[in-house]
Design an enzyme around this catalytic site. Structure first.
Site, PDB file in Angstrom:
ATOM      1  N   THR A   1       0.816  -1.215   0.000  1.00 20.21           N
ATOM      2  CA  THR A   1       0.000   0.000   0.000  1.00 20.21           C
ATOM      3  C   THR A   1       0.851   1.268   0.000  1.00 20.21           C
ATOM      4  O   THR A   1       1.963   1.269   0.545  1.00 20.21           O
ATOM      5  CB  THR A   1      -0.900  -0.013   1.260  1.00 20.21           C
ATOM      6  OG1 THR A   1      -1.504   1.273   1.408  1.00 20.21           O
ATOM      7  CG2 THR A   1      -0.133  -0.323   2.530  1.00 20.21           C
ATOM      8  N   ASP A   2       0.280   2.347  -0.545  1.00 15.33           N
ATOM      9  CA  ASP A   2       0.971   3.655  -0.489  1.00 15.33           C
ATOM     10  C   ASP A   2       1.113   4.143   0.951  1.00 15.33           C
ATOM     11  O   ASP A   2       1.922   5.021   1.245  1.00 15.33           O
ATOM     12  CB  ASP A   2       0.244   4.693  -1.351  1.00 15.33           C
ATOM     13  CG  ASP A   2      -1.217   4.946  -0.970  1.00 15.33           C
ATOM     14  OD1 ASP A   2      -1.708   4.313  -0.012  1.00 15.33           O
ATOM     15  OD2 ASP A   2      -1.863   5.779  -1.645  1.00 15.33           O
ATOM     16  N   GLU A   3       0.315   3.572   1.871  1.00 17.82           N
ATOM     17  CA  GLU A   3       0.344   4.060   3.257  1.00 17.82           C
ATOM     18  C   GLU A   3       1.676   3.774   3.949  1.00 17.82           C
ATOM     19  O   GLU A   3       1.963   4.356   4.992  1.00 17.82           O
ATOM     20  CB  GLU A   3      -0.805   3.449   4.070  1.00 17.82           C
ATOM     21  CG  GLU A   3      -2.157   3.863   3.531  1.00 17.82           C
ATOM     22  CD  GLU A   3      -3.297   3.736   4.534  1.00 17.82           C
ATOM     23  OE1 GLU A   3      -3.028   3.530   5.725  1.00 17.82           O
ATOM     24  OE2 GLU A   3      -4.446   3.850   4.092  1.00 17.82           O
TER      25      GLU A   3
ATOM     26  N   TYR B   1      -1.867  -0.472  11.090  1.00 18.09           N
ATOM     27  CA  TYR B   1      -2.064  -1.157   9.795  1.00 18.09           C
ATOM     28  C   TYR B   1      -0.866  -0.915   8.878  1.00 18.09           C
ATOM     29  O   TYR B   1      -0.241  -1.868   8.383  1.00 18.09           O
ATOM     30  CB  TYR B   1      -3.354  -0.664   9.122  1.00 18.09           C
ATOM     31  CG  TYR B   1      -3.378  -0.954   7.632  1.00 18.09           C
ATOM     32  CD1 TYR B   1      -3.495  -2.258   7.161  1.00 18.09           C
ATOM     33  CD2 TYR B   1      -3.249   0.073   6.691  1.00 18.09           C
ATOM     34  CE1 TYR B   1      -3.479  -2.539   5.787  1.00 18.09           C
ATOM     35  CE2 TYR B   1      -3.243  -0.196   5.330  1.00 18.09           C
ATOM     36  CZ  TYR B   1      -3.354  -1.502   4.885  1.00 18.09           C
ATOM     37  OH  TYR B   1      -3.335  -1.776   3.541  1.00 18.09           O
TER      38      TYR B   1
ATOM     39  N   LYS C   1       2.118  -3.447   7.350  1.00 19.71           N
ATOM     40  CA  LYS C   1       2.367  -3.646   5.914  1.00 19.71           C
ATOM     41  C   LYS C   1       3.823  -3.295   5.574  1.00 19.71           C
ATOM     42  O   LYS C   1       4.456  -3.978   4.760  1.00 19.71           O
ATOM     43  CB  LYS C   1       1.415  -2.780   5.074  1.00 19.71           C
ATOM     44  CG  LYS C   1      -0.053  -3.151   5.170  1.00 19.71           C
ATOM     45  CD  LYS C   1      -0.373  -4.532   4.634  1.00 19.71           C
ATOM     46  CE  LYS C   1      -0.266  -4.635   3.130  1.00 19.71           C
ATOM     47  NZ  LYS C   1      -0.711  -5.968   2.636  1.00 19.71           N
TER      48      LYS C   1
HETATM   49  P1  NAD Z   1     -10.126  -6.939   2.188  1.00 24.88           P
HETATM   50  O1  NAD Z   1     -10.143  -6.588   3.628  1.00 24.88           O
HETATM   51  O2  NAD Z   1     -11.315  -6.650   1.352  1.00 24.88           O
HETATM   52  O3  NAD Z   1      -9.825  -8.501   2.002  1.00 24.88           O
HETATM   53  C1  NAD Z   1      -8.826  -9.167   2.725  1.00 24.88           C
HETATM   54  C2  NAD Z   1      -8.988 -10.648   2.449  1.00 24.88           C
HETATM   55  O4  NAD Z   1      -7.948 -11.343   3.149  1.00 24.88           O
HETATM   56  C3  NAD Z   1     -10.327 -11.225   2.950  1.00 24.88           C
HETATM   57  O5  NAD Z   1     -10.856 -12.109   1.990  1.00 24.88           O
HETATM   58  C4  NAD Z   1      -9.938 -11.994   4.213  1.00 24.88           C
HETATM   59  O6  NAD Z   1     -10.786 -13.076   4.522  1.00 24.88           O
HETATM   60  C5  NAD Z   1      -8.536 -12.449   3.852  1.00 24.88           C
HETATM   61  N1  NAD Z   1      -7.699 -12.702   5.049  1.00 24.88           N
HETATM   62  C6  NAD Z   1      -7.554 -11.905   6.135  1.00 24.88           C
HETATM   63  N2  NAD Z   1      -6.718 -12.484   7.023  1.00 24.88           N
HETATM   64  C7  NAD Z   1      -6.329 -13.665   6.464  1.00 24.88           C
HETATM   65  C8  NAD Z   1      -5.453 -14.699   6.884  1.00 24.88           C
HETATM   66  N3  NAD Z   1      -4.834 -14.635   8.067  1.00 24.88           N
HETATM   67  N4  NAD Z   1      -5.256 -15.746   6.061  1.00 24.88           N
HETATM   68  C9  NAD Z   1      -5.904 -15.829   4.862  1.00 24.88           C
HETATM   69  N5  NAD Z   1      -6.760 -14.885   4.427  1.00 24.88           N
HETATM   70  C10 NAD Z   1      -6.954 -13.809   5.222  1.00 24.88           C
HETATM   71  O7  NAD Z   1      -8.813  -6.251   1.593  1.00 24.88           O
HETATM   72  P2  NAD Z   1      -8.561  -5.479   0.222  1.00 24.88           P
HETATM   73  O8  NAD Z   1      -9.022  -4.085   0.367  1.00 24.88           O
HETATM   74  O9  NAD Z   1      -9.024  -6.318  -0.882  1.00 24.88           O
HETATM   75  O10 NAD Z   1      -6.958  -5.447   0.225  1.00 24.88           O
HETATM   76  C11 NAD Z   1      -6.210  -6.525  -0.309  1.00 24.88           C
HETATM   77  C12 NAD Z   1      -4.725  -6.215  -0.184  1.00 24.88           C
HETATM   78  O11 NAD Z   1      -4.427  -5.002  -0.891  1.00 24.88           O
HETATM   79  C13 NAD Z   1      -4.261  -5.988   1.245  1.00 24.88           C
HETATM   80  O12 NAD Z   1      -2.998  -6.575   1.403  1.00 24.88           O
HETATM   81  C14 NAD Z   1      -4.169  -4.465   1.385  1.00 24.88           C
HETATM   82  O13 NAD Z   1      -3.193  -4.117   2.320  1.00 24.88           O
HETATM   83  C15 NAD Z   1      -3.781  -4.077  -0.029  1.00 24.88           C
HETATM   84  N6  NAD Z   1      -4.220  -2.757  -0.480  1.00 24.88           N
HETATM   85  C16 NAD Z   1      -5.517  -2.365  -0.342  1.00 24.88           C
HETATM   86  C17 NAD Z   1      -5.919  -1.126  -0.868  1.00 24.88           C
HETATM   87  C18 NAD Z   1      -7.347  -0.655  -0.764  1.00 24.88           C
HETATM   88  O14 NAD Z   1      -7.608   0.520  -1.067  1.00 24.88           O
HETATM   89  N7  NAD Z   1      -8.307  -1.463  -0.393  1.00 24.88           N
HETATM   90  C19 NAD Z   1      -4.990  -0.302  -1.500  1.00 24.88           C
HETATM   91  C20 NAD Z   1      -3.662  -0.748  -1.603  1.00 24.88           C
HETATM   92  C21 NAD Z   1      -3.300  -1.979  -1.107  1.00 24.88           C
HETATM   93  O1  DAU Z   2      -4.165   4.044   0.518  1.00 22.80           O
HETATM   94  C1  DAU Z   2      -4.370   2.663   0.443  1.00 22.80           C
HETATM   95  C2  DAU Z   2      -5.172   2.222   1.633  1.00 22.80           C
HETATM   96  O2  DAU Z   2      -6.499   2.717   1.413  1.00 22.80           O
HETATM   97  C3  DAU Z   2      -5.202   0.721   1.851  1.00 22.80           C
HETATM   98  O3  DAU Z   2      -3.901   0.284   2.142  1.00 22.80           O
HETATM   99  C4  DAU Z   2      -6.140   0.355   3.004  1.00 22.80           C
HETATM  100  O4  DAU Z   2      -6.239  -1.043   3.147  1.00 22.80           O
HETATM  101  C5  DAU Z   2      -7.505   0.936   2.704  1.00 22.80           C
HETATM  102  O5  DAU Z   2      -8.367   0.703   3.799  1.00 22.80           O
HETATM  103  C6  DAU Z   2      -7.410   2.433   2.444  1.00 22.80           C
HETATM  104  O6  DAU Z   2      -7.040   3.143   3.642  1.00 22.80           O
HETATM  105  P1  DAU Z   2      -7.682   4.564   3.995  1.00 22.80           P
HETATM  106  O7  DAU Z   2      -7.579   4.783   5.449  1.00 22.80           O
HETATM  107  O8  DAU Z   2      -7.157   5.632   3.108  1.00 22.80           O
HETATM  108  O9  DAU Z   2      -9.213   4.240   3.533  1.00 22.80           O
HETATM  109  P2  DAU Z   2     -10.606   4.530   4.238  1.00 22.80           P
HETATM  110  O10 DAU Z   2     -11.635   4.147   3.225  1.00 22.80           O
HETATM  111  O11 DAU Z   2     -10.710   3.957   5.598  1.00 22.80           O
HETATM  112  O12 DAU Z   2     -10.592   6.102   4.370  1.00 22.80           O
HETATM  113  C7  DAU Z   2     -10.389   6.957   3.252  1.00 22.80           C
HETATM  114  C8  DAU Z   2     -10.386   8.380   3.748  1.00 22.80           C
HETATM  115  O13 DAU Z   2     -11.700   8.701   4.205  1.00 22.80           O
HETATM  116  C9  DAU Z   2      -9.478   8.612   4.923  1.00 22.80           C
HETATM  117  O14 DAU Z   2      -8.932   9.919   4.833  1.00 22.80           O
HETATM  118  C10 DAU Z   2     -10.407   8.527   6.131  1.00 22.80           C
HETATM  119  C11 DAU Z   2     -11.703   9.066   5.585  1.00 22.80           C
HETATM  120  N1  DAU Z   2     -12.955   8.525   6.189  1.00 22.80           N
HETATM  121  C12 DAU Z   2     -13.111   7.174   6.222  1.00 22.80           C
HETATM  122  C13 DAU Z   2     -14.242   6.617   6.776  1.00 22.80           C
HETATM  123  C14 DAU Z   2     -14.421   5.119   6.848  1.00 22.80           C
HETATM  124  C15 DAU Z   2     -13.942   9.379   6.655  1.00 22.80           C
HETATM  125  O15 DAU Z   2     -13.802  10.608   6.596  1.00 22.80           O
HETATM  126  N2  DAU Z   2     -15.067   8.814   7.195  1.00 22.80           N
HETATM  127  C16 DAU Z   2     -15.254   7.476   7.300  1.00 22.80           C
HETATM  128  O16 DAU Z   2     -16.302   7.049   7.845  1.00 22.80           O
END
Ligand code: NAD
Ligand code: DAU
Length: 337
Positions: A124-126, A148, A152
């Protein structure tokens, strides 16, 4: 290709699996623990495709990982999406984040080493932390803010160490904020879409001027596919979306798309350690021939439409454990469904 996809029942993983099975005819085994965020329903339309197998198991369990490897003869690569992913939950209860994101990745690295497999780690960019101006590239220092993102970053460092020490063929993809179909409604965009559709409040943390770099999920899946096919071992690839947007402006667009009222918007207590802005330079993955296809305006419209048409996917979530999480976190109940 023959690939084990860990976390393939989650948001990005299920979208990736769909593209790979349908468009590349890969043989895929999904290994997923099915936590609250993992749903077999997200894979329902591809469960019957030839070459698709599902196994429930945890990435931190050597036994489960070996079982998965044994079930896909000739496996070439592991793509690891499995993680605990919600920043707010990592502030409330970080234990599972360390267990899955750090120990789980370590367990996969050991398995990849034993079996001489390639590993693509989804990150992730985070991990870079916040940036006021300009963009992070792949050599920017890691400065994670939340449990988190720290977990990562720890996983990324382990992956890099296995490449340097053991010559493991590994790549890391660091994506920016994804959105699109099948995203669990704890995250900003689906939460706001569903609350807007259900006439509930739209809770914005602090002033809502935090900026995220939005990436449509199928674009991230395509970038990961390019890295899987052509990525150089040991490299990190940033994958940023085409559009930056402040949270408040995203929510205003969702209000317009759903026909909700601006009066539903409510500013609430800010997230502790909240990163102000994320921005990535994606030149390295673009050099592999990738570019994003979906802009924010189109992607948001498609996302709202998907949630409108797929109540059967999200209604059971909103009537289950998610309600208790919502009440605990936001201090108020969901009323709509
Ligand atoms: P998500 O929370 O929707 O899904 C996570 C999946 O992992 C689920 O299916 C869950 O059951 C499975 N899981 C959790 N713990 C596990 C374990 N111990 N063993 C096996 N499976 C397990 O997540 P997402 O948003 O699809 O993110 C997927 C990946 O991409 C993550 O690694 C996250 O850090 C990364 N990522 C997410 C975003 C985003 O914006 N959502 C952006 C950049 C990177
Ligand atoms: O940047 C990549 C990341 O994006 C991934 O690595 C994470 O897994 C994914 O959860 C996401 O993280 P963020 O914290 O950026 O996403 P989130 O959707 O939780 O929040 C996006 C922005 O919105 C953040 O600035 C917090 C804000 N927010 C979020 C929620 C849930 C609100 O203002 N209100 C809310 O209720």
């Amino acid at each position: 290709m023959r690939i084990i996809v860990c976390g393939g029942a989650g948001f990005i993983g299920s979208n990736f699996v769909r593209v790979r099975v349908r468009e590349h005819e890969d043989q895929i085994l999904v290994l997923d623990k099915l936590t609250y965020a993992g749903r077999r329903e997200s894979l329902a339309d591809i469960e019957q495709e030839p070459g698709f197998t599902f196994l429930q198991g945890a990435i931190e369990s050597e036994q489960d990982v070996e079982r998965a490897l044994g079930a896909l003869p000739g496996v070439e690569a592991i793509v690891n999406f499995a993680a605990e992913t919600h920043v707010d939950r990592s502030i409330e209860a970080p234990d599972a984040f360390v267990r899955t994101n750090v120990l789980g990745t370590f367990t996969l690295l050991e398995a990849a080493r034993r079996h001489s497999l390639r590993l693509i780690q989804i990150s992730t960019d985070e991990v870079y932390g916040s940036i006021e101006q300009g963009s992070f590239n792949e050599t920017s220092p890691l400065l994670p803010s939340s449990p988190y993102s720290a977990s990562k970053a720890g996983a990324d460092l382990l992956v890099q160490s296995y490449h340097r020490t053991h010559g493991l063929q590994a790549c890391i993809c660091r994506g920016s904020n994804n959105y699109g179909p099948y995203q669990y409604p704890e995250k900003l965009i689906p939460l706001m879409v569903l609350n807007a559709l259900e006439g509930e409040h739209l809770p914005i943390y602090g002033d809502g001027l935090q900026v995220r770099n939005w990436l449509f999920v199928t674009d991230f899946a395509a970038a990961i596919g390019r890295v899987l096919e052509a990525g150089a071992a040991g490299e990190v690839y940033n994958v940023g979306g085409p559009d930056e947007c402040a949270n408040i402006d995203i929510v205003r667009q969702i209000v317009a798309l759903t026909g909700a009222a601006e009066t539903q918007i409510e500013h609430i207590r800010d997230r502790p350690g909240h990163d102000r802005r994320y921005s990535l330079s994606s030149e390295r993955v673009e050099a592999l021939g990738w570019s994003p296809a979906v802009g924010l305006a189109e992607g948001l419209a498609r996302t709202v439409e998907w949630y409108r048409r797929n109540r059967a996917w999200w209604e059971p979530i909103r009537s289950g454990d998610y309600r208790a999480y919502y009440e605990r976190h936001y201090g108020r109940a969901l009323t709509g469904s």
